[in-house]
Motif scaffolding. Structure first.
Motif, mmCIF file in Angstrom:
data_model
loop_
_atom_site.group_PDB
_atom_site.id
_atom_site.type_symbol
_atom_site.label_atom_id
_atom_site.label_comp_id
_atom_site.label_asym_id
_atom_site.label_seq_id
_atom_site.Cartn_x
_atom_site.Cartn_y
_atom_site.Cartn_z
ATOM 1 N N VAL A 1 -38.227 -21.779 -1.829
ATOM 2 C CA VAL A 1 -37.145 -20.792 -1.423
ATOM 3 C C VAL A 1 -36.759 -20.329 -0.428
ATOM 4 C CG1 VAL A 1 -37.245 -18.086 -2.640
ATOM 5 C CG2 VAL A 1 -37.420 -19.434 -4.566
ATOM 6 N N ILE A 2 -37.938 -20.234 0.133
ATOM 7 C CA ILE A 2 -38.369 -20.032 1.695
ATOM 8 C C ILE A 2 -37.472 -20.335 2.366
ATOM 9 C CG2 ILE A 2 -39.791 -19.023 3.707
ATOM 10 C CD1 ILE A 2 -41.861 -18.457 1.718
ATOM 11 N N ALA A 3 -37.670 -22.145 2.628
ATOM 12 C CA ALA A 3 -36.802 -23.042 3.212
ATOM 13 C C ALA A 3 -35.320 -22.837 2.667
ATOM 14 C CB ALA A 3 -37.196 -24.217 2.814
ATOM 15 N N VAL A 4 -34.741 -22.889 1.661
ATOM 16 C CA VAL A 4 -33.276 -22.290 1.159
ATOM 17 C C VAL A 4 -32.545 -21.198 1.180
ATOM 18 C CG1 VAL A 4 -31.747 -22.215 -0.718
ATOM 19 C CG2 VAL A 4 -33.805 -23.877 -1.001
ATOM 20 N N THR A 5 -33.676 -19.347 1.789
ATOM 21 C CA THR A 5 -32.913 -18.533 2.468
ATOM 22 C C THR A 5 -33.247 -18.573 3.591
ATOM 23 O OG1 THR A 5 -34.209 -17.519 0.197
ATOM 24 C CG2 THR A 5 -33.648 -15.951 1.955
#
Length: 747
Positions: A222-226
């Protein structure tokens, strides 16, 4: 006596003549000196020299050398030379600028600046924090595909060295084969290296993507996609559409420059300035750089010779037009520490009338000391202005609806917050503007009917008697306790002395002084109090909307020390409030605009020079809250009295003794005429607690309201000397008593 330089000058003149005429005769210097001495000693009435050798001589201009037959040239008196101040004197007299700006050394201004800065930062953070989840993030998500395309395109162009293609094509068109080959070989080297780096980067990105898809924790995914989406959204933003909007839009105000000031000053119609500018000169001199001061610009200017600050202030509207600023932004002032031609021109960023409601600093305070200045408002530069109360009387005037009663309310609330102050409020308009403070007053009335006017007139009569009582009481005080014979904080705190501060407010006082029955005596009493009461702790605040000689006696307007004029109709009203020649000196309350400038006025006497002040405003709820705190303070310290305790006006009218009856008791019928000084001695013996310390002048002042006039009375002193002194006739006393008793019976 011959001047020591005479011979030298004569020698130089003869030498010059010989040089001009080398064939001339040789002149005997001794004979020439003798002839010059005889010519000087000849009497003025001896007539002209008629000898054959006498020739008319033409005088020469000592500066131009040209002949001038109009009179003799003074060649034997060298012009005296005047030397200016030395270097040390010029350095000593120079004005040093502040190392630390004035606003940083002023506690209130520094706090205000820090408060503004903190508010600005907090507003910016809050503005963007609200928009991040609802505006900025959706924008980034929407722009992320475009950001991905832009990123891939930039990497591809970099890998194939697309940025150098225009240069290579240009050289090809010029048929410069040598340079073209060099550029092609350079491109080949770059492309080989960049393609390798691009492939390595693609493999790394592919590996990282596979790891995130199949091996990373969900939170990491989630953090990487965000981060990827937000970064691509940032890269996909168009150049003309930034992500964030401005939290504060800066007001664009034209900077004040010397050129603008010179052009504006030349347009206001002052001949000395206009003529100097027309000849290519500035006409004015800037003694310091134009700088920011508060919310505006300050220019220190030396005006041309013969031009005063009042001349410029008289043309303030023209000056505002020349500066292309609203009238409420332009404020020319004088510098009290300099000459009359030193102008301080302050040009604000915003019209003073658009400042809004000025908050009163004491609105939330728990207590105030009347011996300190009461905050009153702000000047155009945003600086706090205050008013001293002790040893002063205040006159406020304006047209209806310009903020006069609001100004009175501020002063009354400031006095009410000192529990030692005895308040007498008289609101002779009947609208209840001061009703909130009724609970703190020793005497209070609100109305325009005859009974209310009589109540106010009685208050002035009682104040006159109170002034005389205080004068006698303060005279008895030891010199170490009262060296200056005036009320101090220490004396006011000694309740047994009954010398606490007393403030009497008369709003719409024109209804009192213009009353056909009570007005004349009320005016005389008020004038007496203003002249003598200020050092005794008795202060008057008078407010009127009709400042003329009939409604405001000249003895009152000419003796008050502090004056505040809001919008007035004309020059006469202006000078009645602000003092004689105020209009001529450029202090003009006529320049304020009706309604627009309500609350703005000229304050004189509280500062070195009159200053424009926008008064603080207290509405009815705020006034009521202050009154309740003041009531609680008085109740806690036991200083409530009179009307505040529910006493009737008769019980609060002061002493219960009868002055006329006391004088009749000490002056027997056999004594037809008596000196006032003897009456004072006998009254002191009769009632020492009331008349102690009285002198002959106290008797004169006390009997005057009763219609008993003093006259010259012949008598004998204690040592038998016959003389004449001021006294009264007993017949006048008995007549005054009879008339008073008759009027009481009719009532």
């Amino acid at each position: 006596m011959k001047h020591p330089d005479d011979d030298n000058e004569l020698f130089h003149r003869l030498e010059a003549e010989m040089a001009a005429d080398p064939n001339g005769d040789v002149v005997d210097l001794d004979k020439a000196r003798s002839a010059r001495t005889e010519s000087a000693d000849r009497a003025p009435d001896s007539g002209p020299d008629r000898s054959a050798d006498a020739k008319p001589t033409a005088s020469a201009d000592p500066e131009t050398g040209e002949s001038d037959d109009s009179g003799p040239a003074l060649v034997d008196r060298p012009a005296p030379t005047q030397s200016g101040p030395g270097l040390i004197d010029r350095i000593r007299d120079s004005k040093r600028l502040d190392v630390i700006p004035a606003w940083m050394k002023s506690g209130p201004e520094f706090k205000d600046a820090m408060r503004w800065l903190a508010g600005h930062v907090w507003h910016t953070i809050a503005f963007h924090a609200v928009r991040v989840p609802f505006l900025y993030v959706p924008k980034l998500v929407w722009r992320s595909p475009r950001g991905l395309v832009n990123t891939v395109g930039r990497v591809g162009r970099w890998a194939v060295d697309a940025e150098g293609e225009p240069l290579r094509q240009a050289e090809a068109r010029r048929e410069n084969s040598e340079l073209y080959l060099k550029l092609s070989r350079q491109r080949d080297r770059r492309v080989r290296l960049r393609m390798i780096l691009t492939l390595l980067g693609a493999l790394f990105a592919l590996g990282a993507g596979l790891f995130l898809v199949f091996g990373a924790e969900p939170m990491t995914q989630v953090i990487a996609v965000t981060l990827a989406v937000l970064t691509l959204g940032w890269l996909g933003a168009p150049a003309d559409a930034p992500l964030a909007t401005r939290a504060v839009i800066k007001a664009e105000v034209q900077k004040l420059t010397s050129d603008i000031v010179v052009k504006a000053m030349a347009s206001i119609g002052i001949g000395q300035i206009a003529s100097a500018v027309a000849k290519g000169q500035d006409g004015i001199k800037f003694v310091a750089p134009i700088t920011r001061e508060g919310p505006g610009w300050r220019a220190d200017i030396d005006l041309p010779l013969g031009v005063t600050v009042a001349d410029v202030a008289d043309r303030r509207a023209r000056l505002a037009s020349g500066l292309r600023r609203p009238l409420g932004c332009v404020w020319p002032d004088a510098d009290p520490s300099e000459h009359e031609g030193r102008l301080i021109l302050w040009v604000g960023d915003r019209d003073l009338s658009k400042t809004g409601i000025v908050k009163w600093p004491l609105a939330n305070a728990s207590k105030h000391d009347i011996f300190k200045r009461i905050p009153f408002g702000i000047d155009p530069r945003g600086r706090a202005q205050s008013v001293p109360m002790i040893q002063h009387n205040i006159l406020i005037g304006s047209l209806p609806g310009q903020g006069k009663t609001a100004s009175v309310r501020v002063l009354a609330c400031g006095a009410a917050m000192d529990p030692s102050v005895e308040l007498w409020l008289h609101e002779n308009k009947g609208t209840g503007d001061l009703d909130a403070l009724e609970c703190t007053c020793h005497r209070f009335v609100s109305g325009i009917d005859d009974d209310s006017i009589k109540y106010a007139a009685d208050s002035l009569k009682l104040l006159r008697e109170e002034v005389m009582r205080r004068a006698a009481a303060i005279k008895k005080l030891p010199r170490d306790l009262c060296p200056d014979k005036r009320i101090t904080r220490a004396i006011a705190d000694k309740r047994s002395l009954k010398l606490w501060p007393l403030l009497a407010v008369f709003d719409e006082c024109q209804n009192l002084f213009g009353h056909p029955k009570y007005g004349k005596q009320a005016g005389e009493d008020a004038e007496f109090i203003i002249k003598l009461g200020r050092a005794l702790g008795v202060m008057l605040v008078l407010a009127t909307q009709r400042p003329d000689k009939d409604s405001l006696p000249t003895g009152i307007s000419g003796n008050v020390s502090i004056r505040f004029a809001l919008k007035v109709a004309g020059q006469v009203e202006n000078d009645m409030i602000l003092g004689t020649s105020a209009y001529k000196n450029g202090v003009r309350a006529t320049s304020f605009r009706p309604e627009i400038d309500a609350g703005n006025g000229y304050l004189a006497g509280a500062t070195t020079l009159p200053v424009v002040v926008r008064t603080a405003y207290l509405d009815d709820p705020a006034t009521n809250a202050i009154a309740q705190r003041a009531y609680a303070l008085r109740k806690a310290e036991g200083t409530l009295s009179g009307h505040a305790l529910g006493e009737s006006p008769e019980a609060a009218t002061g002493p219960t003794y009868d002055l006329l009856a006391d004088v009749a008791a000490i002056v027997p019928p056999s004594e037809e005429r008596v000196w006032n000084e003897r009456i004072a001695v006998r009254l002191a013996e009769l009632r020492p607690e009331v008349y102690g310390g009285w002198k002959g002048e106290n008797v004169t002042s006390a009997l005057k309201p009763h219609g008993i006039k003093t006259r010259d009375v012949a008598g004998t002193t204690d040592d038998g000397t016959r003389t004449t002194r001021r006294g009264i006739a007993r017949a006048d006393l008995t007549k005054a008593i009879a008339e008073r008793n008759e009027s009481r019976g009719a009532a």
